[in-house]
Each structure stands twice: as C-alpha cells, then as structure tokens.
Scaffold this active site. Sequence first.
Site, PDB file in Angstrom:
ATOM      1  CG  HIS A  54      -0.266   0.038   2.546  1.00 12.19           C
ATOM      2  ND1 HIS A  54       0.243   1.202   3.098  1.00 12.19           N
ATOM      3  CD2 HIS A  54      -0.019  -0.942   3.458  1.00 12.19           C
ATOM      4  CE1 HIS A  54       0.763   0.936   4.283  1.00 12.19           C
ATOM      5  NE2 HIS A  54       0.632  -0.352   4.525  1.00 12.19           N
ATOM      6  CB  CYS A  63       1.501  -3.707   5.243  1.00  9.41           C
ATOM      7  SG  CYS A  63      -0.059  -4.399   5.860  1.00  9.41           S
TER       8      CYS A  63
END
Length: 301
Positions: free
Chosen positions: A190, A206
């Site tokens: 992301h 992440c």
Amino acid sequence: MYRALLLSLTCLASSAAHAIEYKLPSDGSNIVGTTEYYEVKQGDSLSDIANKYNVGFLGMMAANKGVDPFLPKPGKLLQIPTQVILPDVAHKGIVVNLAELRLYYFPKNDASIVYVFPIGIGRVGRDTPNMTTTINEKVKNPTWTPPASIRKEHAAKGDILPAVVPAGPDNPLGDYKMRLAYGHGEYLIHGTNKDFGIGMRVSGGCIRMNPWDVEWLFPQVPLGTQVQIINQPVKTSRAADGELIVEVHAPLSKDESQVGVKQIVEAPKALLDDVEGDAKATQRLNAELDKQSGLPVILKS
C-alpha cells in the site's frame, strides 16, 4: 569487462510517476543499473537525496557510512545505490527482498525490463513474513480497519484509533492498497500518508511504498500476480567475462535486543566455494561481509 557491463546497463527514470526502469542484462549476468553520485548541497538531508533518486533511506546510510543523515557536509560526494544485483529467485511478478528493503516488479508483457522501488517493511515484533502468494484484491482510495492488536498498541500510548479510518489524507494506507492472499489477508502492499518510513522497518507487517510509486504500480499489476517475499542479505552475480560480484546488506534484527547492534552476516556456501583458494577475493568478501554497504563489489575477475 566490468566497465563495459556498467556502460551497457542503463537506468532510466520515468517522467510519469518516478518509476525507475532497468534494462535486464542479456549477457547472463545478474546485475542492473549504474551507480550514481551526488554532491551534497546546503540544506540537503539523506532523506531528501534518497527521495530525489527514489532509493531507500537506510540504503543511503549503508552506502555512505559516517555521513550525518540530517546534516551531511555540503560538497561531500555521496554514492547512490542505483546499481543492484537481482535476487536469486524466479524473476516473475513482484519480488520483495526484505533484507534490502526493495520491491522488484517484472512485467509479464516485457521480459527485458524490471522496475525497482524502495519500500518500508514490518518493524521488529511485527515482521513481514517470507511467502509466495498472489494479489487477490486491489482497492483505490481504501478505508483502513485497524486490527485489534494495533488499536491496543496505540491505546497504550494514549492514541485512540477509530474502528474504521475513512479514505483521505489521514488514512495511513494512502490512496492504493493491494491485498496478498496469505494468512487471513492481513498483509498489504500500500501507499502512505507520511513523509518518512520508506526504506525503513516501520510498518505493522505490510509493504509500504512511496505514494508516487504505488500510484504507478497499482494499474500495472493484475489480480493474480505472483508475489514472492524473501530475505536475502547476500546476493551474487557472475558477469559474462567471469567477474564475481557480491552485494551485502545488514541482516534484519530478529528481536529488540538486536536493534542498533551490528549483526553478523554469513556468506552462502556456494560463494565461499567460489573464492576458496583466492586470498584477495576472500579478503574482499570478508571486508564486505563486515561493511554491509549494500553496494555491488567486485571480488575477482
């Protein structure tokens, strides 16, 4: 010769969104790009320079040891880590090498190029795991639902997170997210709404990208794209003319006791076999295993 190799491998910057395109070698070697240099100007920081060349902050520090990251001396010539040895895995889809804090994208429709990006990864205690998986969801302008563990962490610091963070400038996922089909879907690639953390261990597990990088990558990557996440602190390449080259990165800290402490990195047996009996090559290898500069270094011709 190595010089010819450098001249033949070009690194081109896309004017669209800063995506850096590297031509893959056609001579059997495994190294792309050329090392660049930058003369520090008044007011520069390593973070500014890293963003200028779209490389990671820790990578800049490793390549220029001893340089003040916040106030580098004007006139100092810095080495930019824009030459890399490709990881030793299948060159397909997305490859993330945690040790070097880089993401590689090998487009399916063009086997002659690779795109390389700096990334942020999971901090100590929330490590990004090794995996081979695929992208199973893509969302533009995502909302963020903080996991209970993250909300608890923040609450302990007096920061009460909402159950759902809407899309917009306060969303830590930025403007794009790609979900990985691993575990319960908790790992994402992301963007970010912060101006720091790329090329560092800062996330909850992440893969974090610069806003301009994920904006470019998002439409390029179809659902089902393979994603390999590996941890290779030592990479090697042998050029067509026989030159043996190594690139060594600092190994990731495994727990809090190792943070800020220099970690020993070991060479793979195949590399040790390659330099066995060559005193100069062995000396150069040992020096680089200690230095951990993250830059390709010639061991022997």
